[in-house]
Structures are given as C-alpha cells and as structure tokens.
Design an enzyme around this catalytic site. Structure first.
Site, PDB file in Angstrom:
ATOM      1  N   ASN A  11       0.964  -1.176   0.032  1.00  0.00           N
ATOM      2  CA  ASN A  11      -0.099  -0.084   0.022  1.00  0.00           C
ATOM      3  C   ASN A  11       0.948   1.270  -0.030  1.00  0.00           C
ATOM      4  O   ASN A  11       1.424   1.649   1.220  1.00  0.00           O
ATOM      5  CB  ASN A  11      -1.002  -0.129   1.257  1.00  0.00           C
ATOM      6  N   TRP A  12       0.760   2.093  -1.064  1.00  0.00           N
ATOM      7  CA  TRP A  12       1.866   3.019  -1.343  1.00  0.00           C
ATOM      8  C   TRP A  12       1.300   4.205  -0.600  1.00  0.00           C
ATOM      9  O   TRP A  12       1.955   5.485  -0.725  1.00  0.00           O
ATOM     10  CB  TRP A  12       2.274   3.356  -2.704  1.00  0.00           C
ATOM     11  N   LYS A  13       0.120   4.334  -0.116  1.00  0.00           N
ATOM     12  CA  LYS A  13      -0.639   5.397   0.455  1.00  0.00           C
ATOM     13  C   LYS A  13      -0.397   6.769  -0.629  1.00  0.00           C
ATOM     14  O   LYS A  13      -0.353   6.576  -1.752  1.00  0.00           O
ATOM     15  CB  LYS A  13       0.049   5.670   1.844  1.00  0.00           C
ATOM     16  N   HIS A  97      -9.289   1.337   5.157  1.00  0.00           N
ATOM     17  CA  HIS A  97      -8.118   1.479   5.760  1.00  0.00           C
ATOM     18  C   HIS A  97      -8.418   2.409   6.937  1.00  0.00           C
ATOM     19  O   HIS A  97      -9.386   3.267   7.137  1.00  0.00           O
ATOM     20  CB  HIS A  97      -7.103   1.879   4.813  1.00  0.00           C
ATOM     21  N   GLU A  99      -6.578   4.686   8.038  1.00  0.00           N
ATOM     22  CA  GLU A  99      -6.321   5.992   7.715  1.00  0.00           C
ATOM     23  C   GLU A  99      -7.610   6.656   7.467  1.00  0.00           C
ATOM     24  O   GLU A  99      -7.892   8.004   7.670  1.00  0.00           O
ATOM     25  CB  GLU A  99      -5.336   6.250   6.914  1.00  0.00           C
ATOM     26  N   GLU A 169      -4.931  -4.932  10.498  1.00  0.00           N
ATOM     27  CA  GLU A 169      -3.817  -3.849  10.742  1.00  0.00           C
ATOM     28  C   GLU A 169      -4.050  -3.196  11.970  1.00  0.00           C
ATOM     29  O   GLU A 169      -5.079  -2.063  12.136  1.00  0.00           O
ATOM     30  CB  GLU A 169      -4.146  -2.827   9.559  1.00  0.00           C
ATOM     31  N   GLY A 175       2.804   2.216  10.873  1.00  0.00           N
ATOM     32  CA  GLY A 175       4.087   3.399  10.545  1.00  0.00           C
ATOM     33  C   GLY A 175       4.581   3.617  11.938  1.00  0.00           C
ATOM     34  O   GLY A 175       5.079   4.933  11.893  1.00  0.00           O
ATOM     35  N   SER A 215       3.729  -2.148  10.114  1.00  0.00           N
ATOM     36  CA  SER A 215       5.015  -2.404  10.252  1.00  0.00           C
ATOM     37  C   SER A 215       5.678  -3.656   9.881  1.00  0.00           C
ATOM     38  O   SER A 215       6.581  -4.217  10.595  1.00  0.00           O
ATOM     39  CB  SER A 215       5.507  -1.937  11.814  1.00  0.00           C
ATOM     40  N   GLY A 236       2.904  -1.210   4.283  1.00  0.00           N
ATOM     41  CA  GLY A 236       3.216   0.276   3.773  1.00  0.00           C
ATOM     42  C   GLY A 236       4.470   0.707   3.403  1.00  0.00           C
ATOM     43  O   GLY A 236       4.874   0.615   2.497  1.00  0.00           O
ATOM     44  N   GLY A 237       5.317   1.328   4.684  1.00  0.00           N
ATOM     45  CA  GLY A 237       6.624   2.085   4.307  1.00  0.00           C
ATOM     46  C   GLY A 237       7.278   1.043   3.597  1.00  0.00           C
ATOM     47  O   GLY A 237       8.145   1.694   2.529  1.00  0.00           O
TER      48      GLY A 237
HETATM   49  P1  13P Z   1       3.171   0.519   7.535  1.00  0.00           P
HETATM   50  O1  13P Z   1       3.877  -0.859   7.015  1.00  0.00           O
HETATM   51  O2  13P Z   1       3.915   1.619   7.184  1.00  0.00           O
HETATM   52  O3  13P Z   1       3.112   0.509   9.078  1.00  0.00           O
HETATM   53  O4  13P Z   1       1.839   0.835   6.972  1.00  0.00           O
HETATM   54  C1  13P Z   1       0.808  -0.433   7.102  1.00  0.00           C
HETATM   55  C2  13P Z   1      -0.251  -0.083   6.592  1.00  0.00           C
HETATM   56  O5  13P Z   1      -1.204   0.687   6.719  1.00  0.00           O
HETATM   57  C3  13P Z   1      -0.466  -0.873   5.205  1.00  0.00           C
HETATM   58  O6  13P Z   1      -1.914  -0.585   4.646  1.00  0.00           O
END
Ligand code: 13P
Length: 252
Positions: A11-13, A97, A99, A169, A175, A215, A236-237
């Site tokens: 997920n590149w956000k 998600h 977020e 998640e 993050g 993470s 994510g990251g």
């Molecule tokens: P991180 O891997 O950066 O913690 O993000 C997880 C995430 O929200 C994937 O959708």
C-alpha cells in the site's frame, strides 16, 4: 481445508509521482520475477495507476486501488468509481483502511457499501480492520474486530465473502515500527476467521485470505507468515523500497 495462496500487497498510500512509480515497479519486476506460488499486488495512488498498469503489463504483479466510491458514476466530486478502476487495470481495491476511518470519518456502513460495489464492479476487496491502542488496552480488541468484520460484510452472500481478502491492521502498529508479535497477530486472525465462520460456515471462512499489516518489514515477515491464519501481508512503508519489498515478497 482450503489452500490459501499467499498474498503480499504494497500500500503506497499518498506516495509516488508517476516517475517514481515507474522506477520502483521497473526494478521490482526484475527482482521478483519467477515467483508463482504467491500473489503480489501493489496499490499506488490513483494518479499513478495508469503508469503502473503500463509498466506491469505482461508481469504477474497485480494492481490495487486504495479506495473507491460505491456508485458506478454520478455527481460525487473528488470520488473515483469501481468501473473507472477496473478500466485502468485494477484487480483489487483496499477498503476501510484505518487512515480513512480516522481521517475521513469512514464508518462500517460506508465500508460495507464499498465492499459490495467493488464486487459488483469485478474488483476484489481488501477489507481492513484493526483496533486502536486504546481499544486494545481497554480489553475491547476482539469486540472492535468482530464489529468491523461483520459491519463491513453486512448483507453479503457466502460466495462473495469466500472471494474477498481481509487485512488485520492494528492501528498502533501502522507506521510506528511496532509490529504485532506473530502470536498477537495470530490470535486476532483466528478470531476473524471464527467470526467469518459464524456468519457463513467453516469452509467459507477457510477460503478467505487474511493479511497482516502494521510495520511489516524484511526482518519480521518470516515469523508472521509462519502463523496458521496469516495468509499474507499488507505492507506500507517497506513497500516503497524495492529491496525491502522484494525480500518481504520472498518470505520463507
Ligand atoms: P506500515 O507498513 O508503514 O506500518 O503501514 C501499514 C499499512 O497501513 C498498510 O496498509
């Protein structure tokens, strides 16, 4: 017992312009070519989807969007619909998600409409659920997880549920560098599968892939993937760096 093909999704956000997306995917394609026993998905922002589809043409890496609107078209300024995403080459769409729940006030009822719309439009939903640290510390973790799982699947047929993907998640792990331990994640994944069995049946529940997100890194993916009910990762990251994402995809 269903065989669940592992799925690793990035997920590149809100990261990556088109040139950055092109660079990342060109390198990724080379690094992970030849893996057939697992599925790899990337979810760039809307603006990079067309570029991503072009770079990934002919590769087995599939495309996901990060959100959709439940109507196929209409006067919904700023929104993007399932048919639009399908036409761009998306196979999956991330829905609910944390977020979006946190910053865009998305609620279970909207999540459920989006899950249905995605399936109507030929996209596989990746339905996200997860508790906050406060909810976990209050002892409400499983209540929240069950409510989000049932809420997001409201009104769904068994066959539709069997075909979708759920991502657990925990909000406190996103993050933050603070990953759930494999045991903590397994406990919740098993609870999600039990919830699915309760609203459908065991065979249906056993067919659903449940991803862990929060993470996930190259150095913790193997332990997570060794758990019985963890069928993949939503990253994510670490999905924004070719080396780390390629290593996660090649979990052992
Ligand atoms: P991180 O891997 O950066 O913690 O993000 C997880 C995430 O929200 C994937 O959708």
């Amino acid at each position: 017992m269903a065989v669940r093909r592992p799925l690793i999704a990035g997920n590149w956000k809100m990261y990556c312009t088109r040139p950055a997306a092109e660079q990342l995917l060109t390198a990724l394609k080379v690094q992970i070519s030849g893996l057939t026993d697992r599925e790899v998905v990337v979810a760039p922002p809307f603006t990079a989807l067309e570029t991503a589809a072009r770079v990934l043409a002919g590769s087995s890496i599939r495309l996901a969007a990060q959100n959709l609107h439940w109507e196929p078209q209409g006067a919904f300024t700023g929104e993007v619909s399932g048919p639009m995403l399908k036409e761009l080459g998306c196979s999956y769409v991330i829905i609910g998600h944390s977020e979006r729940r946190q910053y865009c006030a998305e609620i279970d009822e909207q999540v459920a409409r989006k899950v249905k719309a995605a399936q109507r439009d030929g996209l596989v939903p990746i339905l996200c659920v997860g508790e906050t640290l406060e909810e976990r510390e209050r002892g409400d973790m499983l209540t929240v997880i069950r409510r989000q799982t049932q809420g997001g699947l409201q009104g769904q047929e068994k066959a539709a549920i069997a075909a979708l993907v759920i991502a657990y998640e925990p909000v406190w792990a996103i993050g933050t560098g603070r990953t759930a331990t494999p045991d903590q994640a397994q406990e919740v994944h098993a609870a999600i599968r039990a919830t699915l069995a309760a609203i459908t049946d065991q065979d249906t529940a056993d067919a659903v892939r449940i991803l862990y997100g929060g993470s996930v890194k190259a150095d913790n993916v193997d332990g997570l993937m060794a758990q019985a009910d963890i069928d993949g990762a939503l990253v994510g990251g670490a999905s924004l760096q070719v080396e780390s994402f390629a290593r996660i995809v090649q979990f052992r």
